[in-house]
Enzyme design. Sequence first.
Site, PDB file in Angstrom:
ATOM      1  N   ASP A 309       0.888  -0.886  -0.175  1.00 55.10           N
ATOM      2  CA  ASP A 309       0.234  -0.168  -0.241  1.00 55.10           C
ATOM      3  C   ASP A 309       1.113   1.465   0.126  1.00 55.10           C
ATOM      4  O   ASP A 309       2.066   0.953   0.729  1.00 55.10           O
ATOM      5  CB  ASP A 309      -0.586   0.182   1.418  1.00 55.10           C
ATOM      6  CG  ASP A 309      -2.006   1.404   1.488  1.00 55.10           C
ATOM      7  OD1 ASP A 309      -2.202   1.294  -0.026  1.00 55.10           O
ATOM      8  OD2 ASP A 309      -1.906   1.960   2.831  1.00 55.10           O
ATOM      9  N   ASP A 505      -1.854  -0.806   5.691  1.00 56.87           N
ATOM     10  CA  ASP A 505      -2.118  -0.762   6.971  1.00 56.87           C
ATOM     11  C   ASP A 505      -3.284   0.067   7.352  1.00 56.87           C
ATOM     12  O   ASP A 505      -4.342   0.458   8.996  1.00 56.87           O
ATOM     13  CB  ASP A 505      -0.988   0.562   7.631  1.00 56.87           C
ATOM     14  CG  ASP A 505      -1.783   1.902   6.873  1.00 56.87           C
ATOM     15  OD1 ASP A 505      -2.294   1.562   5.382  1.00 56.87           O
ATOM     16  OD2 ASP A 505      -2.006   3.073   7.154  1.00 56.87           O
ATOM     17  N   ASP A 509      -7.547  -2.652   3.074  1.00 60.72           N
ATOM     18  CA  ASP A 509      -6.345  -3.355   2.900  1.00 60.72           C
ATOM     19  C   ASP A 509      -6.521  -5.158   3.613  1.00 60.72           C
ATOM     20  O   ASP A 509      -5.534  -5.901   3.330  1.00 60.72           O
ATOM     21  CB  ASP A 509      -5.059  -2.901   4.121  1.00 60.72           C
ATOM     22  CG  ASP A 509      -4.129  -1.692   2.469  1.00 60.72           C
ATOM     23  OD1 ASP A 509      -4.379  -1.496   1.751  1.00 60.72           O
ATOM     24  OD2 ASP A 509      -3.693  -1.112   3.672  1.00 60.72           O
TER      25      ASP A 509
END
Length: 590
Positions: A309, A505, A509
């Site tokens: 990410d 995080d 996700d």
Amino acid sequence: MNWRFAFASSEAALLVTTTTLLAAGGLVWIAHPGAARVLWAVATVVGLVPATVWVIGQFRAGRWGADLLAVLALASTLVVGEFLAGAVVAVMVGTGRLLETLAQRRAGHDLSALLDRIPRTATLVTADGPRPVPVAELGPGDRIVVAPGEVVPVDSGVTADAAFDESALTGEPDPVTRRAGDTVRSGVVSVGAAVELVATASAEDSTYAGVVRLAEQAGAGAAPVARLADRVAAWFLPTALAIAGLSWLTTGDAVRAVAVLVVATPCPLLLAVPIAVTGGLSLAARSGVVVKGGATLELLGRAATLATDKTGTVTVGRPEVVGVVCAPGEDAARVLALAAAVESYSTHVLAGAVVRAAAGAGLRPPSATEVRERHGVGVEGRVEGSAVRVGRAGDEGALPDWARGAASRGRLDLATPVWVTVDDRLRGALLMRDRVRTDAGRTIRRLRAVGLRDIVLVTGDRVANAEEVAALLGLDAVRAEASPADKIRCVRDQRRRGITVMVGDGVNDAPALAAADVGVALGSRGSTAAAQAADAVILDDRIDRLADVVEIARRTRGIAVRSAVVGTSLSVVAMIVAAAGWLPPGAGAV
């Protein structure tokens, strides 16, 4: 790992029982050999019963491994009366099983944080006034009220301008203003005043329920992990059986065959490999990463690709003003003060960055009136009699020369220009940047050095921002404006290239973390849902811990492989010696 819990487990009870029986038999051997043999036979049976259950479970799962050879050795010692050898093997089986329990990964991904976040009740607007109702009873057309800080329970239409934190779904930290007539998705959080919404879907058909289902499906679809010991046993077991069978056929001595099986019971696989993995888990924990099981550590040691990410993972996740560019004749401090005057009334994360920048420069912004926020445009209001707007510039193709220079500088600095307009004239640009972590570049280089060959940035952010960050870090590909479902598809594409690690995080996700071979969550500021869906959690806010744990996993796997290869090679030598009749079962077991 909770040792008190581990030693209350059935595996610990097995080890304690077999060890006690073995020792007790040794103590009474001189005075009562018959009693000693009974104690050792009981120890053998105590080890054989659970080991048989484990092997049956493995067969049902379509696999077999080191435990099968232990079962054959235990059963054969009972048949020929070599009870001491059986008791020693039982102790070894119990020790290995306990070590593996201490390093056992959880059977599935924990979705409790995702589920706990789902609202159970909603405030329904009725003719008699607002009243709480179960979310499951809401349907399209129902009017609901969402208070500040509450999660929107179902996909809805907005009846008046309102601000929402959509980071749970997009991963981006910026609160977004939705205007009357816009739609908001379930799972976002109201960050302004209480807002009235009109439901457009039921809870079951809404966005957040879909995220939960994605995580469940991704976790259920994860392939089972074969232990290193089982992979080695795939060739070691047939070898042991062949040597034992050949010895029995050529000599007619069943005790020799049992001796072969006893020395073949794979101590390197049942003990050395679990000890190495447990040591690796401990070292990882001391390095600030909790790895949720030995199978995860083994996979990290073989990882080939990485999907990561962006916001809050390779970037800090907190935008800041990195520069102020002004039109000719304008003063930077004045432009910043005017921008802060209107932004101080906004809940947008970029507004917070402007206000912090003004405070850091020692400025006292003037008062603003008639402030309003327009979704996709910016914030505007009146300051000292002038109309001030902070946000987009409109037609960027018609920018004056100084403004085009500011935009070019922003691209070079990986910053986004936020334009300050006074009385419909551009007066300055605030360059905003969510800084790339200082340790991100070094982390990527270390990961490549240990063998990760394909690293992809997958983010819900805009294409331009994502490509700039990827170029700065030297990543191989970019998947921008990605939804949770898009992230799962990206992870599955990566898995075709090899064992894949996903790092993130946010709640958005969590499905991708569950879908990856190894999901790694940043735990200090990341969501609980991400941490629970992940296989490993970085406890502090340092992305370089990822490189640490991959290096530890590589080293651990190397030690485990060497232990398995050297140990099983020595076991083959011992099997040949036993087959020749030079190593009886009892001595071979010891």
